[in-house]
Scaffold this motif. Structure first.
Motif, mmCIF file in Angstrom:
data_model
loop_
_atom_site.group_PDB
_atom_site.id
_atom_site.type_symbol
_atom_site.label_atom_id
_atom_site.label_comp_id
_atom_site.label_asym_id
_atom_site.label_seq_id
_atom_site.Cartn_x
_atom_site.Cartn_y
_atom_site.Cartn_z
ATOM 1 N N ALA A 121 0.821 -1.213 0.000
ATOM 2 C CA ALA A 121 0.000 0.000 0.000
ATOM 3 C C ALA A 121 0.852 1.260 0.000
ATOM 4 N N LEU A 122 2.002 1.194 0.655
ATOM 5 C CA LEU A 122 2.855 2.382 0.723
ATOM 6 C C LEU A 122 3.552 2.675 -0.595
ATOM 7 N N THR A 123 3.591 1.698 -1.497
ATOM 8 C CA THR A 123 4.230 1.924 -2.796
ATOM 9 C C THR A 123 3.213 2.226 -3.894
ATOM 10 N N GLU A 124 1.924 2.054 -3.613
ATOM 11 C CA GLU A 124 0.911 2.195 -4.658
ATOM 12 C C GLU A 124 0.333 3.600 -4.814
ATOM 13 N N PRO A 125 0.013 4.298 -3.714
ATOM 14 C CA PRO A 125 -0.741 5.548 -3.904
ATOM 15 C C PRO A 125 0.088 6.636 -4.571
ATOM 16 N N ASP A 126 -0.594 7.485 -5.328
ATOM 17 C CA ASP A 126 0.073 8.632 -5.939
ATOM 18 C C ASP A 126 -0.481 9.936 -5.361
ATOM 19 N N THR A 127 -1.115 9.844 -4.197
ATOM 20 C CA THR A 127 -1.599 11.023 -3.483
ATOM 21 C C THR A 127 -0.999 11.031 -2.081
ATOM 22 N N THR A 128 -1.031 12.193 -1.447
ATOM 23 C CA THR A 128 -0.477 12.310 -0.102
ATOM 24 C C THR A 128 -1.386 11.611 0.897
ATOM 25 N N GLN A 129 -0.788 10.762 1.702
ATOM 26 C CA GLN A 129 -1.504 10.063 2.760
ATOM 27 C C GLN A 129 -0.708 10.195 4.053
ATOM 28 N N SER A 130 -1.333 9.770 5.146
ATOM 29 C CA SER A 130 -0.666 9.781 6.446
ATOM 30 C C SER A 130 -0.813 8.409 7.084
ATOM 31 N N LEU A 131 0.247 7.981 7.736
ATOM 32 C CA LEU A 131 0.248 6.703 8.433
ATOM 33 C C LEU A 131 0.190 6.966 9.932
ATOM 34 N N VAL A 132 -0.828 6.421 10.586
ATOM 35 C CA VAL A 132 -1.005 6.568 12.028
ATOM 36 C C VAL A 132 -0.699 5.220 12.672
ATOM 37 N N LEU A 133 0.281 5.187 13.563
ATOM 38 C CA LEU A 133 0.681 3.963 14.240
ATOM 39 C C LEU A 133 0.198 4.016 15.689
ATOM 40 N N PHE A 134 -0.668 3.063 16.060
ATOM 41 C CA PHE A 134 -1.217 2.988 17.407
ATOM 42 C C PHE A 134 -0.519 1.879 18.187
ATOM 43 N N GLU A 135 -0.160 2.185 19.417
ATOM 44 C CA GLU A 135 0.335 1.169 20.345
ATOM 45 C C GLU A 135 -0.732 0.960 21.416
ATOM 46 N N VAL A 136 -1.244 -0.269 21.493
ATOM 47 C CA VAL A 136 -2.324 -0.589 22.424
ATOM 48 C C VAL A 136 -1.721 -1.040 23.739
ATOM 49 N N ALA A 137 -2.112 -0.395 24.825
ATOM 50 C CA ALA A 137 -1.607 -0.726 26.159
ATOM 51 C C ALA A 137 -2.731 -1.321 26.995
ATOM 52 N N GLY A 138 -2.432 -2.385 27.709
ATOM 53 C CA GLY A 138 -3.417 -3.030 28.576
ATOM 54 C C GLY A 138 -3.749 -4.444 28.175
ATOM 55 N N LEU A 139 -3.304 -4.888 27.004
ATOM 56 C CA LEU A 139 -3.606 -6.246 26.555
ATOM 57 C C LEU A 139 -2.937 -7.292 27.442
ATOM 58 N N ASP A 140 -1.720 -6.999 27.897
ATOM 59 C CA ASP A 140 -1.010 -7.978 28.733
ATOM 60 C C ASP A 140 -1.734 -8.203 30.055
ATOM 61 N N ASP A 141 -2.309 -7.147 30.632
ATOM 62 C CA ASP A 141 -3.043 -7.305 31.886
ATOM 63 C C ASP A 141 -4.261 -8.207 31.688
ATOM 64 N N ILE A 142 -4.964 -8.020 30.585
ATOM 65 C CA ILE A 142 -6.135 -8.853 30.310
ATOM 66 C C ILE A 142 -5.726 -10.301 30.102
ATOM 67 N N GLY A 143 -4.646 -10.514 29.337
ATOM 68 C CA GLY A 143 -4.179 -11.879 29.096
ATOM 69 C C GLY A 143 -3.699 -12.554 30.360
ATOM 70 N N ASP A 144 -3.009 -11.807 31.227
ATOM 71 C CA ASP A 144 -2.492 -12.405 32.458
ATOM 72 C C ASP A 144 -3.609 -12.826 33.401
ATOM 73 N N VAL A 145 -4.686 -12.037 33.473
ATOM 74 C CA VAL A 145 -5.753 -12.311 34.434
ATOM 75 C C VAL A 145 -6.831 -13.227 33.845
ATOM 76 N N LEU A 146 -7.297 -12.910 32.644
ATOM 77 C CA LEU A 146 -8.410 -13.653 32.051
ATOM 78 C C LEU A 146 -7.969 -14.753 31.095
ATOM 79 N N GLY A 147 -6.693 -14.786 30.740
ATOM 80 C CA GLY A 147 -6.207 -15.809 29.832
ATOM 81 C C GLY A 147 -5.919 -15.258 28.445
#
Length: 757
Positions: free
Chosen positions: A328-354
């Motif tokens: 996708a990053l090599t295909e567009p010929d228009t200006t785009q923006s890439l937003v990178l999200f880091e999700v916090a809290g998944l480890d707590d859920i996995g540790d307690v609930l599985g």
């Protein structure tokens, strides 16, 4: 269990026996003109079916009913064929009609097995393979019977063709199943013999009863083999061998009918004969081959589509993956923006609930995010375990307006999973611009940038920039976002430089240690020193501990740094007479050090080398060490406490402060955080909170150290609430090693004395 099963089994057996009785009466009435062996085989098979209905265990009721119905139909048809071999129903031979009905019952059974054997798979249905092989077998069989001298009128030809088609389909289905499922090889052979034998019985009974009798015996034996060796648990829906054997099965299924057809065509070429039925069957063969190859092409298309989807999508969330992001990053010929999200809290859920609950929450978060970005014309991608990227049209400033809504969509995921609503799910984001220039279409300016910065030519460079912006956003807390800029790039370059130079400084022993006195509120004497790392780089100058310790933790240099500080601090304190004077030494220890193999042995070795009693060393830890019960870090802390070291809780009053672990773990010292100390003289409940903490610690027998004491008023309040020790600029900043002896002799103001500068 038995009382429930016996009635319906007994009823089924009774019905089969009733059919056998009716067949016996009919055979007795026509005994003089009957084909006796054929009648006896049919009656014997009905008796076997009746007994099997009572004795066969492990099979599902529906499966047993189908086999019993098919067996009863075949047995009754065989009895009827033997009792009246030459009878006709109008213009149609009776033996042909009953044989077709019997074979159709078995055709239904094997057809169901064919449908289930490849359920939900990309390969063409087994029914197509069976039809192709069956049409070839029917064509060859018809030609063979005709050349052997069997014939009749047009009605005979029609019914004979039906018998041959039904018998060939049953046999071909059995062969196809045996090729696909190894556990059906013996039943498949039995079923194939049964189908061909029934076919021979129907065609030869009127003219050659002896041949029909032998064929009936063979068909019955084939049926017995099929009944005795068929798996009782039914077929596995996704049966078959490993993927690498699929090609071999395909070759076998294709090669079996081919030589048969070629052989029959050669015979027809050498000994030609005019036979319209044979030509009709041959057209059916060609149609079956066409259907077979069309089904194969469709199966290949489905397999290709599935593999392409798997190659470009994450199996857990269903989002596009890094491979798709690169494209996708090599295909567009228009200006785009890439937003990178880091999700916090998944480890707590996995540790307690599985793990399953954590994956379910992540799946819900991905679905929420996909629904949110779809109206915006964006595409989400899962790039790492806890990181999701979104490609949106527009500049970073325009895209930044949508980030809060996207973070809220991620945060709503735990509410959609049972039991996970109590766990918060947060996210931070980094945004980078994706310039719309295709490879090979870059202008002179873009080519100059690419030549100056090789990373700029990498299609994944926007992901790297978004990651750098994400690191910057982490410093601002949950829900924050940062846009990649020159300032962010400079900060990253500085971190890389600091990492490189810090590693060299640790290896060369150039990281210094300073010592801040910890003073008794009651006596004004120095009771302890806290060892603090200090670093002066020859090129960069003095580096703040906050900055270089953060770099050390990011780059896993903190273990080497911590051991260096501990070793130098113990050696320096002993040489300066700190331990001889009865004062203690406190050293900060990170969670990463506690998790490193052999940390307790390293502490034990350093104390033994310098002959320092373990009780004079205090290890200061943050509360995060004790959040996970019975964690490896907690076990190391317990081992160090048993060694004799004192354990201190640093920065108490921040983060997840809790009192439960104070009773559970070997804690000796409680250090009140400077933020609470500053609240002592402010309006509000700060003084009450500190008083409660100090009172609790005293009741538990813990030593209290108040950090950040900067004014005489704060010191006076600490004395009034019975706090034991104080640390802060009111007394002294961290001093170099050569001033340790002076600090040991120094008398700081105590009681009602005022501190003067």
């Amino acid at each position: 269990m038995t009382n429930v099963r016996v009635p319906w089994r007994a009823g089924l057996s009774g019905l089969v026996l009733a059919c056998a009785g009716a067949g016996a009466v009919l055979a007795h009435a026509r005994w003089d003109s009957a084909a006796h062996p054929t009648v006896l085989v049919g009656l014997g098979w009905l008796l076997v079916t009746a007994v099997a209905a009572l004795l066969v265990r492990g099979a599902a009721r529906a499966s047993l009913l189908r086999y019993a119905a098919g067996g009863t139909a075949w047995g009754a048809a065989t009895v009827l064929a033997g009792a009246a071999p030459g009878a006709r129903v109008g213009p149609l031979p009776l033996v042909h009609l009953v044989a077709v009905l019997a074979l159709l019952g078995m055709a239904v059974v094997v057809g169901r097995q064919l449908r289930h054997a490849r359920a939900d798979r990309d390969e063409q249905p087994l029914l197509v393979d069976a039809l192709m092989l069956g049409t070839v077998m029917a064509t060859v069989a018809w030609d063979g019977y005709a050349r052997a001298g069997y014939g009749g009128d047009a009605w005979w030809a029609l019914t004979t063709a039906l018998v041959i088609a039904a018998g060939s389909f049953v046999s071909a289905s059995a062969i196809t199943l045996a090729i696909e499922l190894p556990q059906l090889r013996r039943p498949g052979v039995g079923m194939a013999v049964f189908g061909l034998g029934t076919q021979v019985v129907a065609i030869t009974a009127p003219q050659r009863p002896a041949v029909a009798a032998v064929a009936a015996v063979l068909a019955a034996l084939g049926g017995l083999v099929c009944m005795a060796t068929t798996p009782r648990g039914g077929l596995v829906r996704h049966g078959g061998a490993a993927a690498e054997r699929a090609a071999r099965r395909l070759e076998v299924a294709s090669l079996v009918p081919g030589p048969l057809l070629v052989l029959d065509l050669v015979v027809c070429a050498l000994w030609p004969r005019a036979d319209p039925v044979w030509f009709v069957l041959l057209i059916g063969v060609l149609a079956a081959f066409a259907v077979r190859h069309a089904a194969t092409a469709r199966a290949v298309d489905r397999t290709t589509a599935r593999l392409v989807f798997q190659a470009h999508h994450d199996p857990l969330t269903g989002l596009a993956n890094r491979t798709a992001l690169r494209a996708a990053l090599t295909e567009p010929d228009t200006t785009q923006s890439l937003v990178l999200f880091e999700v916090a809290g998944l480890d707590d859920i996995g540790d307690v609930l599985g793990v399953a609950a954590g994956e379910e929450v992540l799946h819900a978060a991905a679905a929420n995010l996909a629904r949110q970005v779809q109206p915006l014309g964006g595409t989400p991608f899962r790039v790492r375990h806890d990181e999701v990227a979104v490609l949106l049209p527009g500049t970073p400033d325009a895209v930044a307006r949508h980030v809060p809504a996207l973070v809220a969509a991620i945060g709503a995921a735990p509410l959609q999973v049972a039991g996970a609503g109590q766990f918060p799910l947060d996210a931070v984001a980094g945004i980078a611009c994706v310039e719309g220039v295709r490879p090979g279409q870059a202008g002179p300016a873009e080519r100059a940038v690419e030549s100056a910065d090789p990373a700029a030519a990498d299609p994944m460079a926007p992901l790297l920039r978004a990651d750098l912006a994400l690191r910057d956003a982490r410093a601002h807390g949950a829900g924050a976002f940062s846009v990649y800029s020159g300032q962010v790039a400079s900060a990253h370059a500085r971190r890389l430089l600091l990492r490189e130079r810090l590693a060299a400084a640790i290896a060369a022993g150039e990281v210094d240690v300073h010592y801040q006195p910890i003073v008794s509120f009651a006596t004004g004497r120095v009771e302890k020193f806290e060892a603090l790392a200090r670093w002066d780089d020859p090129e960069l100058g003095r580096i703040s501990p906050v900055e270089f310790i953060a770099v050390a933790e990011e780059s896993n240099l903190v273990v080497a740094l911590g051991e260096h500080v501990l070793r130098r601090a113990v050696a320096t304190a002993r040489a300066a007479g700190v331990f001889a004077a009865g004062a203690r030494l406190a050293v900060n220890v990170s969670v990463v050090q506690l998790q490193a193999p052999g940390f307790a042995d390293a502490v034990r070795g350093i104390l033994a080398r310098h002959e320092v009693p373990a009780h004079l060393l205090t290890l200061e830890l943050t509360e995060s060490v004790f959040l996970d019960t019975d964690s490896p870090a907690e076990r190391v802390v317990t081992e160090l406490a048993r060694l004799g070291c004192q354990i201190a809780i640093d920065d108490f009053g921040t983060g997840y402060s809790a009192f439960g672990y104070l009773d559970r773990l070997p804690v000796h010292v409680l250090k009140v955080d400077r933020s609470l100390t500053q609240s002592l003289t402010a309006r509000g409940n700060g003084r009450s909170v500190v008083t409660a903490v100090v009172d609790l610690a005293n009741r538990l027998g813990l030593t209290v150290v108040v950090e950040g004491v900067e004014t005489p008023e704060e010191a006076a309040i600490c004395r009034s609430i019975s706090a034991g020790l104080g640390q802060g600029w009111l007394y002294s900043a961290a001093v170099t090693a050569d001033r340790l002896a002076d600090e040991l002799e120094r008398q700081y103001p105590a009681g009602h004395d005022q501190v003067k500068f």
